[in-house]
Design a protein around this motif. Structure first.
Motif: not given
Length: 218
Positions: A85-93
């Protein structure tokens, strides 16, 4: 990329990365945007032209292998480029807030995390600690690769990179929407440890020479 340049589109961003990698391979790196002036111009914000989601392997530092500098790349790294989830959030940012037009999933040959996952499947024994979590996240790629007849580690690494590139817009509605709107492309690349070159494994960037549909004749 200069801070005064317009943000390139996905094809332009990929071309910039590939050009930088060619310089790196030929030992002709320009080392751009790595001076005091560049540092000072970035204090007010950032406009990276590409997002690199790569492996944490110390031999595959994105800014070096693509010959880029401060503020050029938004980099997210985990062992085996495992997605949480942290990876997905970072990419979304990166794609939503910063407006980055290109996401690169960067794999490399002889990946230790993929090797650990293969060994766990072969032995039936999972590693201890949080390495077990990494193995669990990479397991579907190993299973799919072997289902398709791929048994060598580098074949499985390539399959894993392509699978991650396909899964990102499926797992994140933000990433999926940006792709559907034509504002984001996702490319899977593989880096060779021996010569430093990258090759394209998959890409959602439309090929410029693709034939256009015939116009309707009234």
């Amino acid at each position: 990329m200069s801070t005064t340049d317009e943000m390139p589109d996905a094809a332009g961003s990929l071309a910039e990365l590939m050009a930088g990698n060619r310089r790196f391979v030929l030992d002709d790196a320009a080392h751009p945007n790595q001076d005091v002036h560049r540092r000072s111009t970035l204090t007010g914000g950032q406009r990276p032209f590409a997002l690199i989601f790569g492996c944490a392997d110390s031999r595959v530092a994105a800014e070096i292998i693509f010959d880029q500098g401060l503020g050029d790349l938004f980099v997210v790294r985990t062992a085996g480029h495992a997605v949480d989830n942290a990876v997905l959030g970072s990419i979304e940012f990166g794609v939503e807030v910063l407006g980055i037009p290109l996401v690169v999933v960067l794999g490399h040959d002889s990946c230790g995390a993929v090797k650990a996952t293969m060994e766990a499947h072969d032995s039936g024994q999972m590693p201890s600690g949080y390495l077990r979590t990494v193995v669990e996240m990479l397991s579907s790629s190993v299973i799919n690769a072997r289902r398709h007849g791929h048994g060598e580690i580098n074949e499985i690494v390539a399959e894993h990179s392509v699978q991650v590139a396909q899964e990102l817009p499926e797992r994140s509605s933000v990433i999926g929407r940006r792709v559907a709107e034509g504002k984001l492309a996702i490319v899977a690349l593989e880096y060779a440890l021996s010569d430093g070159a990258v090759q394209v494994l998959s890409s959602t960037i439309p090929t410029p020479d693709a034939p256009a549909p015939d116009p309707q004749v009234a």
